[in-house]
Design a protein around this motif. Structure first.
Motif, PDB file in Angstrom:
ATOM      1  N   TYR A  62     -15.738 -44.330 -13.151  1.00 48.98           N
ATOM      2  CA  TYR A  62     -16.130 -45.088 -14.387  1.00 48.98           C
ATOM      3  C   TYR A  62     -14.786 -45.719 -14.212  1.00 48.98           C
ATOM      4  CZ  TYR A  62     -19.235 -42.236 -16.110  1.00 48.98           C
ATOM      5  OH  TYR A  62     -21.245 -41.801 -16.128  1.00 48.98           O
ATOM      6  N   ASP A  63     -13.739 -45.508 -13.617  1.00 47.27           N
ATOM      7  CA  ASP A  63     -12.800 -46.587 -13.387  1.00 47.27           C
ATOM      8  C   ASP A  63     -12.446 -47.899 -13.739  1.00 47.27           C
ATOM      9  OD1 ASP A  63     -11.517 -44.032 -12.919  1.00 47.27           O
ATOM     10  OD2 ASP A  63      -9.513 -44.343 -11.016  1.00 47.27           O
ATOM     11  N   GLY A  64     -13.989 -48.454 -13.334  1.00 46.18           N
ATOM     12  CA  GLY A  64     -14.257 -50.169 -13.021  1.00 46.18           C
ATOM     13  C   GLY A  64     -14.521 -50.225 -14.593  1.00 46.18           C
ATOM     14  N   ILE A  65     -15.159 -48.987 -14.849  1.00 51.28           N
ATOM     15  CA  ILE A  65     -15.726 -49.681 -16.376  1.00 51.28           C
ATOM     16  C   ILE A  65     -14.595 -48.865 -17.629  1.00 51.28           C
ATOM     17  CG2 ILE A  65     -17.326 -49.013 -18.085  1.00 51.28           C
ATOM     18  CD1 ILE A  65     -18.854 -47.499 -15.780  1.00 51.28           C
ATOM     19  N   TYR A  66     -14.601 -48.349 -17.946  1.00 49.73           N
ATOM     20  CA  TYR A  66     -13.486 -47.481 -18.377  1.00 49.73           C
ATOM     21  C   TYR A  66     -11.470 -47.763 -18.124  1.00 49.73           C
ATOM     22  CZ  TYR A  66     -17.835 -45.096 -21.064  1.00 49.73           C
ATOM     23  OH  TYR A  66     -18.875 -44.263 -20.050  1.00 49.73           O
ATOM     24  N   GLY A  67     -11.226 -47.809 -16.352  1.00 54.30           N
ATOM     25  CA  GLY A  67     -10.477 -47.916 -16.481  1.00 54.30           C
ATOM     26  C   GLY A  67      -9.804 -46.391 -16.082  1.00 54.30           C
ATOM     27  N   ALA A  68      -8.799 -45.904 -15.577  1.00 52.74           N
ATOM     28  CA  ALA A  68      -8.534 -44.738 -15.081  1.00 52.74           C
ATOM     29  C   ALA A  68      -7.489 -44.336 -15.583  1.00 52.74           C
ATOM     30  CB  ALA A  68      -7.771 -44.398 -13.631  1.00 52.74           C
ATOM     31  N   GLU A  69      -6.676 -44.305 -16.831  1.00 56.36           N
ATOM     32  CA  GLU A  69      -6.177 -44.298 -17.985  1.00 56.36           C
ATOM     33  C   GLU A  69      -7.269 -43.608 -18.597  1.00 56.36           C
ATOM     34  OE1 GLU A  69      -3.458 -44.836 -21.184  1.00 56.36           O
ATOM     35  OE2 GLU A  69      -2.862 -45.557 -19.993  1.00 56.36           O
ATOM     36  N   LYS A  70      -7.868 -44.428 -19.154  1.00 55.65           N
ATOM     37  CA  LYS A  70      -9.643 -43.815 -20.055  1.00 55.65           C
ATOM     38  C   LYS A  70      -9.962 -42.934 -19.400  1.00 55.65           C
ATOM     39  CE  LYS A  70     -11.851 -43.124 -24.242  1.00 55.65           C
ATOM     40  NZ  LYS A  70     -11.323 -42.304 -24.988  1.00 55.65           N
ATOM     41  N   VAL A  71     -10.071 -42.707 -17.925  1.00 56.29           N
ATOM     42  CA  VAL A  71     -10.448 -41.264 -17.209  1.00 56.29           C
ATOM     43  C   VAL A  71     -10.420 -40.373 -17.329  1.00 56.29           C
ATOM     44  CG1 VAL A  71     -11.842 -40.287 -14.554  1.00 56.29           C
ATOM     45  CG2 VAL A  71     -12.224 -42.869 -15.857  1.00 56.29           C
ATOM     46  N   ASP A  72      -9.150 -40.422 -16.932  1.00 46.47           N
ATOM     47  CA  ASP A  72      -7.899 -39.181 -17.087  1.00 46.47           C
ATOM     48  C   ASP A  72      -7.869 -38.033 -18.238  1.00 46.47           C
ATOM     49  OD1 ASP A  72      -7.130 -39.011 -14.198  1.00 46.47           O
ATOM     50  OD2 ASP A  72      -5.083 -40.559 -15.102  1.00 46.47           O
ATOM     51  N   GLU A  73      -7.791 -39.343 -19.555  1.00 46.22           N
ATOM     52  CA  GLU A  73      -7.890 -38.648 -21.010  1.00 46.22           C
ATOM     53  C   GLU A  73      -9.569 -37.530 -21.507  1.00 46.22           C
ATOM     54  OE1 GLU A  73      -8.568 -40.594 -25.488  1.00 46.22           O
ATOM     55  OE2 GLU A  73      -7.531 -41.168 -24.553  1.00 46.22           O
ATOM     56  N   ILE A  74     -10.640 -38.636 -19.963  1.00 49.04           N
ATOM     57  CA  ILE A  74     -11.625 -37.340 -21.042  1.00 49.04           C
ATOM     58  C   ILE A  74     -11.858 -36.394 -20.122  1.00 49.04           C
ATOM     59  CG2 ILE A  74     -14.058 -38.450 -20.526  1.00 49.04           C
ATOM     60  CD1 ILE A  74     -13.275 -40.865 -20.947  1.00 49.04           C
ATOM     61  N   SER A  75     -11.403 -36.891 -18.421  1.00 50.42           N
ATOM     62  CA  SER A  75     -11.386 -35.620 -17.638  1.00 50.42           C
ATOM     63  C   SER A  75     -10.702 -34.754 -18.100  1.00 50.42           C
ATOM     64  CB  SER A  75     -11.025 -35.936 -16.045  1.00 50.42           C
ATOM     65  OG  SER A  75     -12.081 -36.631 -15.812  1.00 50.42           O
ATOM     66  N   ALA A  76      -9.322 -34.555 -18.276  1.00 50.07           N
ATOM     67  CA  ALA A  76      -8.443 -33.928 -19.014  1.00 50.07           C
ATOM     68  C   ALA A  76      -9.190 -32.790 -20.131  1.00 50.07           C
ATOM     69  CB  ALA A  76      -6.720 -33.952 -19.418  1.00 50.07           C
ATOM     70  N   SER A  77      -9.974 -33.759 -21.415  1.00 48.30           N
ATOM     71  CA  SER A  77     -10.389 -32.916 -22.471  1.00 48.30           C
ATOM     72  C   SER A  77     -11.745 -32.213 -22.355  1.00 48.30           C
ATOM     73  CB  SER A  77     -10.595 -34.220 -23.498  1.00 48.30           C
ATOM     74  OG  SER A  77     -11.355 -33.225 -24.486  1.00 48.30           O
ATOM     75  N   TRP A  78     -12.864 -33.175 -21.471  1.00 51.33           N
ATOM     76  CA  TRP A  78     -14.310 -32.788 -20.970  1.00 51.33           C
ATOM     77  C   TRP A  78     -13.963 -31.162 -19.585  1.00 51.33           C
ATOM     78  CZ3 TRP A  78     -17.480 -37.749 -21.596  1.00 51.33           C
ATOM     79  CH2 TRP A  78     -17.697 -37.880 -23.037  1.00 51.33           C
ATOM     80  N   HIS A  79     -13.269 -32.029 -18.688  1.00 59.43           N
ATOM     81  CA  HIS A  79     -13.527 -31.233 -17.620  1.00 59.43           C
ATOM     82  C   HIS A  79     -12.749 -30.523 -17.129  1.00 59.43           C
ATOM     83  CE1 HIS A  79     -15.120 -35.499 -16.921  1.00 59.43           C
ATOM     84  NE2 HIS A  79     -16.483 -35.047 -17.208  1.00 59.43           N
ATOM     85  N   ALA A  80     -11.352 -29.679 -18.122  1.00 61.78           N
ATOM     86  CA  ALA A  80     -10.694 -28.410 -17.986  1.00 61.78           C
ATOM     87  C   ALA A  80     -11.336 -27.549 -18.134  1.00 61.78           C
ATOM     88  CB  ALA A  80      -9.583 -28.759 -19.181  1.00 61.78           C
ATOM     89  N   PRO A  81     -11.120 -26.130 -16.535  1.00 56.68           N
ATOM     90  CA  PRO A  81     -11.806 -24.952 -16.883  1.00 56.68           C
ATOM     91  C   PRO A  81     -12.057 -23.943 -17.565  1.00 56.68           C
ATOM     92  CG  PRO A  81     -10.304 -25.559 -15.206  1.00 56.68           C
ATOM     93  CD  PRO A  81     -10.135 -26.870 -15.374  1.00 56.68           C
ATOM     94  N   ASP A  82     -10.999 -24.063 -19.323  1.00 54.14           N
ATOM     95  CA  ASP A  82     -11.272 -23.608 -20.478  1.00 54.14           C
ATOM     96  C   ASP A  82     -12.167 -24.611 -21.152  1.00 54.14           C
ATOM     97  OD1 ASP A  82      -8.801 -21.414 -19.276  1.00 54.14           O
ATOM     98  OD2 ASP A  82      -7.144 -23.148 -20.850  1.00 54.14           O
ATOM     99  N   THR A  83     -12.398 -25.813 -21.013  1.00 64.98           N
ATOM    100  CA  THR A  83     -13.317 -26.270 -21.678  1.00 64.98           C
ATOM    101  C   THR A  83     -14.616 -25.941 -21.472  1.00 64.98           C
ATOM    102  OG1 THR A  83     -12.142 -27.834 -22.633  1.00 64.98           O
ATOM    103  CG2 THR A  83     -14.422 -28.113 -22.619  1.00 64.98           C
ATOM    104  N   MET A  84     -14.860 -25.350 -20.220  1.00 65.60           N
ATOM    105  CA  MET A  84     -16.139 -25.280 -19.383  1.00 65.60           C
ATOM    106  C   MET A  84     -16.158 -23.549 -19.581  1.00 65.60           C
ATOM    107  SD  MET A  84     -16.235 -28.177 -16.182  1.00 65.60           S
ATOM    108  CE  MET A  84     -14.834 -27.484 -15.328  1.00 65.60           C
ATOM    109  N   GLU A  85     -15.331 -23.498 -19.385  1.00 62.66           N
ATOM    110  CA  GLU A  85     -15.899 -21.416 -18.981  1.00 62.66           C
ATOM    111  C   GLU A  85     -17.061 -20.910 -20.484  1.00 62.66           C
ATOM    112  OE1 GLU A  85     -13.475 -17.612 -18.825  1.00 62.66           O
ATOM    113  OE2 GLU A  85     -11.869 -19.293 -19.688  1.00 62.66           O
TER     114      GLU A  85
END
Length: 164
Positions: A27-50
């Motif tokens: 998704y870097d080419g679609i949204y940009g690396a900064e937006k991907v970092d933001e999404i990953s920090a929110s959606w893919h954090a271990p606490d979120t997935m637990e």
């Protein structure tokens, strides 16, 4: 060789890293690396997935070769629609794509929901590899949403496949 198994708490850090790497690759080419970092920090954090580990009517799985995780998938029954399972995630590490891991994960998810007649997912329309993957496995576009996952503000196409 990768084996599909249920995810555990011990996997959460590795799953988070896999998702971050895969999202940047995709998704870097679609949204940009900064937006991907933001999404990953929110959606893919271990606490979120637990919470997924204990969720009823859900399946949280990984592809594991004993050394590393090559892929992850998560699906759950839709509480608002009987007989519909929703595939929320299916990602294969970029280094492992093309080895059948995605197909194995998808098959396990499809077989896990005995009461479901439909498997639904949302996919970014610009993610042509994912669209082709799902279409090759019998999914058809059935709609569109302007907010993938319900509140992201990211548009997605909705695909479905009959299970039974």
């Amino acid at each position: 060789m990768f084996f599909v198994r249920t995810a555990s708490r011990q996997d959460l850090e590795a799953i988070s890293a896999l998702l971050s790497q895969t999202w940047h690759h995709t998704y870097d080419g679609i949204y940009g690396a900064e937006k991907v970092d933001e999404i990953s920090a929110s959606w893919h954090a271990p606490d979120t997935m637990e919470a997924r580990l204990e969720k009823l009517n859900a399946e949280f799985i990984v592809a594991d070769d004993g050394i590393r995780l090559g892929g992850v998938a998560y699906a759950a029954m839709d509480p608002s629609q009987a007989k519909v399972a929703v595939l929320h995630q299916l990602y294969v590490h970029p280094d492992c794509q093309g080895e059948g891991i995605g197909s194995d994960l998808l098959q396990e998810i499809a077989e896990a929901f005995h009461d479901a007649t439909t498997l639904r997912l949302e996919v970014e329309p610009a993610n042509e590899k994912a669209v082709a993957f799902y279409e090759a496995r019998g999914f058809s576009k059935t709609g569109h949403t302007e907010s993938c996952g319900g509140d992201s503000g990211i548009p997605a196409d909705i695909y479905e496949r009959r299970l039974r």
